[in-house]
Design an enzyme around this catalytic site. Structure first.
Site, PDB file in Angstrom:
ATOM      1  N   GLY A  13      50.206  29.675  41.490  1.00 34.92           N
ATOM      2  CA  GLY A  13      49.044  30.486  41.180  1.00 34.92           C
ATOM      3  C   GLY A  13      47.846  30.015  41.970  1.00 34.92           C
ATOM      4  N   GLY A  15      44.927  30.606  43.326  1.00 36.61           N
ATOM      5  CA  GLY A  15      43.647  31.290  43.449  1.00 36.61           C
ATOM      6  C   GLY A  15      42.596  30.268  43.817  1.00 36.61           C
ATOM      7  N   GLY A  18      43.395  26.648  42.309  1.00 31.28           N
ATOM      8  CA  GLY A  18      44.573  26.079  42.953  1.00 31.28           C
ATOM      9  C   GLY A  18      44.359  25.782  44.421  1.00 31.28           C
ATOM     10  N   ASN A 108      42.314  27.737  31.965  1.00 36.83           N
ATOM     11  CA  ASN A 108      41.369  27.952  30.883  1.00 36.83           C
ATOM     12  C   ASN A 108      42.133  28.141  29.572  1.00 36.83           C
ATOM     13  OD1 ASN A 108      38.921  27.866  32.347  1.00 36.83           O
ATOM     14  ND2 ASN A 108      39.201  29.975  33.034  1.00 36.83           N
ATOM     15  N   LYS A 185      35.399  22.973  26.690  1.00 37.11           N
ATOM     16  CA  LYS A 185      35.402  23.852  27.873  1.00 37.11           C
ATOM     17  C   LYS A 185      35.525  25.312  27.442  1.00 37.11           C
ATOM     18  CE  LYS A 185      36.056  25.130  32.251  1.00 37.11           C
ATOM     19  NZ  LYS A 185      37.385  24.961  32.881  1.00 37.11           N
ATOM     20  N   ASN A 189      33.078  28.444  28.403  1.00 34.27           N
ATOM     21  CA  ASN A 189      33.575  29.701  28.962  1.00 34.27           C
ATOM     22  C   ASN A 189      33.178  30.896  28.098  1.00 34.27           C
ATOM     23  OD1 ASN A 189      34.844  28.778  31.315  1.00 34.27           O
ATOM     24  ND2 ASN A 189      36.722  28.260  30.229  1.00 34.27           N
ATOM     25  N   ASN A 193      31.321  33.410  30.459  1.00 30.47           N
ATOM     26  CA  ASN A 193      32.246  34.342  31.099  1.00 30.47           C
ATOM     27  C   ASN A 193      31.966  35.805  30.792  1.00 30.47           C
ATOM     28  OD1 ASN A 193      33.658  31.870  31.861  1.00 30.47           O
ATOM     29  ND2 ASN A 193      35.386  33.208  32.296  1.00 30.47           N
ATOM     30  N   SER A 257      34.853  33.356  36.287  1.00 33.95           N
ATOM     31  CA  SER A 257      36.162  33.844  36.737  1.00 33.95           C
ATOM     32  C   SER A 257      36.427  35.242  36.195  1.00 33.95           C
ATOM     33  CB  SER A 257      37.262  32.879  36.286  1.00 33.95           C
ATOM     34  OG  SER A 257      37.264  32.730  34.876  1.00 33.95           O
TER      35      SER A 257
END
Length: 309
Positions: A13, A15, A18, A108, A185, A189, A193, A257
């Site tokens: 993965g 993205g 990564g 996440n 975390k 988010n 987010n 994200s």
């Protein structure tokens, strides 16, 4: 001093997260393969990964593939897929994992490592908390905007992994309380987010709105998250209110994200962020109206952009 040596690493993965960590490890001399989308893989095959950080800009030569079978032979797998794809990606790579391979969940949410471990019972799955601001600025081009730390769960392999990561320029620590760190975390988010996704604004732009009650809205989000966490047996500190407010100062130009996914017409992880708080709260008999509203609005927007995309 632990000997880190050369490690064979796959990034499942690949993205922004990564590619950043995979690029840093490849730059340090490790054998890395990125498993990601065709456009990124083609660009990396043609000219390497363009790693643009706050400290340097460099093209890094490394392998790339679109196939889950590319995890074959890897000593570690950095598992960086979206939470919505955890099960499908785990099943796709499972037949190709070498015996003894270690899977690090760099995702996440708070339950991905548990979900992964249930599907990979013969492999060690380590949860990791990720603190990095990064985005894909184009095919094969990762843009690092800030931070980059990792927090790992303890295990017999964790000291060696941490030493390797640190030697590659990735600040890493081992914590006995990763569950608490993952929940903390999650709260961060949940605060940023959805607001960034709904407005397509950066964290700095969101908080620099003195004529709007942004701070109060974020406090409402945090209050609901803390109540759900504590009812789940995770005692989070009151200082999280300040942590949420201060995040924008460390990542002022970052968009979430979730915002990046919607801007590209893709499904987001909102079900595993504010949506998780809503579901967990309901199971515990707690009402979470602010998180419920934000989750619903993002899902409605997601429905439109994914259909149009």
């Amino acid at each position: 001093m632990l000997e880190t040596g050369r490690t064979n690493i796959a990034v499942m993965g690949a993205g922004a997260v990564g590619c950043y960590y995979g690029g840093m490890l490849a730059r340090a001399g490790h054998e890395v393969v990125l498993i990601g989308r065709p456009a990124h893989v083609q660009a990396i095959h043609a000219q390497g990964l363009l790693l643009q950080t706050q400290a340097f800009t460099e093209r890094v030569a490394l392998a790339a593939s679109t196939e889950p079978s590319a995890v074959q032979g890897a000593q570690w797998v950095l598992f960086c897929v979206k939470s919505t794809d955890t099960e499908s990606a785990a099943r796709a790579m499972a037949p190709h994992l070498r015996p003894g391979a270690i899977v690090l969940s760099l995702q996440n949410g708070v339950d991905n490592a548990e979900r992964l471990q249930s599907l990979l019972p013969r492999h060690l799955v380590l949860p990791a908390v990720v603190y990095v601001a990064a985005e894909m600025a184009g095919p094969g081009h990762v843009l690092h905007r800030g931070r980059g730390e990792l927090v790992l769960a303890p295990s017999p392999a964790s000291a060696q992994i941490a030493a390797t990561l640190q030697a590659a320029g990735i600040p890493t620590q081992i914590s006995d309380d990763v569950a608490r760190a993952l929940w903390s975390k999650l709260v961060l988010n949940c605060g940023y987010n959805p607001l960034s996704a709904l407005t397509q604004l950066s964290y700095g732009e969101i908080v620099q709105s003195p004529d709007l009650p942004v701070a109060q809205v974020m406090d409402d989000i945090v209050r609901e998250c803390l109540a759900v966490a504590r009812a789940s047996g995770v005692d989070l500190p009151e200082s999280l209110y300040d942590s949420v407010r201060q995040l924008a100062a460390s990542m002022p130009t970052q968009t979430s994200s979730t915002a990046q996914d919607l801007a590209r017409g893709r499904r987001s992880e909102i079900d595993h962020l504010n949506g998780y708080i809503v579901r967990r709260g309901a199971a515990l008999g707690l009402d979470t109206p602010v998180n419920r509203l934000l989750h619903t609005l993002v899902r409605l927007l997601e429905k439109r952009v994914v259909q149009n995309g």
